[in-house]
Design an enzyme around this catalytic site. Structure first.
Site, PDB file in Angstrom:
ATOM      1  N   GLU A   1       0.995  -1.174   0.186  1.00 42.28           N
ATOM      2  CA  GLU A   1       0.285  -0.037   0.161  1.00 42.28           C
ATOM      3  C   GLU A   1       0.805   1.046  -0.230  1.00 42.28           C
ATOM      4  O   GLU A   1       1.957   1.319   0.203  1.00 42.28           O
ATOM      5  CB  GLU A   1      -0.614   0.094   1.563  1.00 42.28           C
ATOM      6  CG  GLU A   1      -1.721   1.371   1.782  1.00 42.28           C
ATOM      7  CD  GLU A   1      -2.976   1.639   0.202  1.00 42.28           C
ATOM      8  OE1 GLU A   1      -2.486   2.803  -0.062  1.00 42.28           O
ATOM      9  OE2 GLU A   1      -3.502   0.946  -0.332  1.00 42.28           O
TER      10      GLU A   1
ATOM     11  N   ASP B   1      -6.758  -4.425  -5.973  1.00 43.27           N
ATOM     12  CA  ASP B   1      -7.933  -3.682  -5.183  1.00 43.27           C
ATOM     13  C   ASP B   1      -7.214  -2.534  -5.808  1.00 43.27           C
ATOM     14  O   ASP B   1      -7.240  -1.681  -4.813  1.00 43.27           O
ATOM     15  CB  ASP B   1      -8.201  -4.015  -4.158  1.00 43.27           C
ATOM     16  CG  ASP B   1      -9.613  -3.880  -3.642  1.00 43.27           C
ATOM     17  OD1 ASP B   1     -10.719  -2.879  -4.304  1.00 43.27           O
ATOM     18  OD2 ASP B   1      -9.815  -3.460  -2.462  1.00 43.27           O
TER      19      ASP B   1
ATOM     20  N   CYS C   1     -13.776  -0.530  -8.619  1.00 42.82           N
ATOM     21  CA  CYS C   1     -14.855  -0.569  -8.108  1.00 42.82           C
ATOM     22  C   CYS C   1     -15.346   0.778  -9.074  1.00 42.82           C
ATOM     23  O   CYS C   1     -15.953   1.443  -9.368  1.00 42.82           O
ATOM     24  CB  CYS C   1     -14.748   0.456  -6.845  1.00 42.82           C
ATOM     25  SG  CYS C   1     -12.946   1.782  -7.249  1.00 42.82           S
TER      26      CYS C   1
END
Length: 239
Positions: free
Chosen positions: A28, A76, A103
């Protein structure tokens, strides 16, 4: 199996799978999220997970150079999707499976086309309506390596009727506001965002937030808010 969780955030997806995995590697770019991921692992007594604070593409390349070959890769990404460089680096690791959590259907369609060209084919696709009464939908796709049999698999995406304007500059104004507020606690206006867009050479529309007359004076974006907006631009790949 070894699980590589790219864009792992606070580690939720990877940590939920840790009990079924030999090892979990999370990546991340936001330092506070990585710190929270490590704390979440500790609080849940998970000892087979490690987290790196790096850009996803750089981390994937670094792990490949170290000889790390994960069995499963989870992607993701934010609404802008994955870069072609990242997808190619992931494919070079030859994972058995890729799980793509998206998304946005538009960037998902683009990235699935790239992955299909690299011989990773969608096996299952599940849309999840996490935001009822809105146009937004999450989609989870399982891909595995193989050749396409046109008699068995046919995937079509039509983007003609979709509003793609929000992807032209990398992120919408609400997304930039949300990022700045979440990471700095500052509230910024559309006017400030458009001012910094112009400074960075990013198009803002023909008449967006222009003064009504030559004599009109507009408040200028404070330095601390300009810095926060530029950081958001970097996060969304706009600069």
């Amino acid at each position: 199996e070894t699980l590589l969780d790219l864009y792992c955030g606070t580690g939720t997806i990877g940590l939920s799978m840790a009990a079924q995995a030999k090892r979990v590697i999370g990546v991340e770019v936001v330092p506070s999220a990585v710190e929270d991921a490590r704390k979440n692992a500790e609080r849940n007594h998970i000892t087979n997970a490690e987290f790196f604070c790096m850009d996803a593409a750089e981390a994937a390349s670094m792990l490949r150079q170290r000889g790390e070959y994960p069995d499963v890769v989870i992607l993701d990404p934010p609404r802008k999707g994955c870069s072609g460089e990242l997808l190619r680096t992931v494919v070079q690791m030859s994972p058995k499976r890729i799980v793509y959590v998206s998304c946005d259907p538009a960037t998902l369609a683009r990235d699935l086309r790239i992955l299909a060209d690299l011989h990773y084919i969608p096996q299952e696709l599940t849309p999840v309506d996490m935001f009822p009464r809105t146009a937004h939908v999450e989609t989870v796709v399982l891909l595995s390596k193989g050749e396409v049999d046109s008699k068995k698999i046919r995937v079509e995406f039509s983007l003609e009727d979709m509003d793609m304007s929000e992807f032209q500059d990398g992120a919408t104004y609400p997304q930039i506001k949300e990022y700045v507020l979440e990471h700095t606690g500052l509230k910024v206006s559309n006017l400030y965002i458009s001012q910094i867009k112009r400074k960075c050479g990013i198009g803002v529309g023909k008449n967006y937030n222009l003064p009504k007359s030559e004599d009109s004076r507009q408040p200028q974006c404070p330095q601390e808010k300009e810095k926060a907006i530029r950081e958001a631009f970097k996060y969304f790949g706009m600069i």
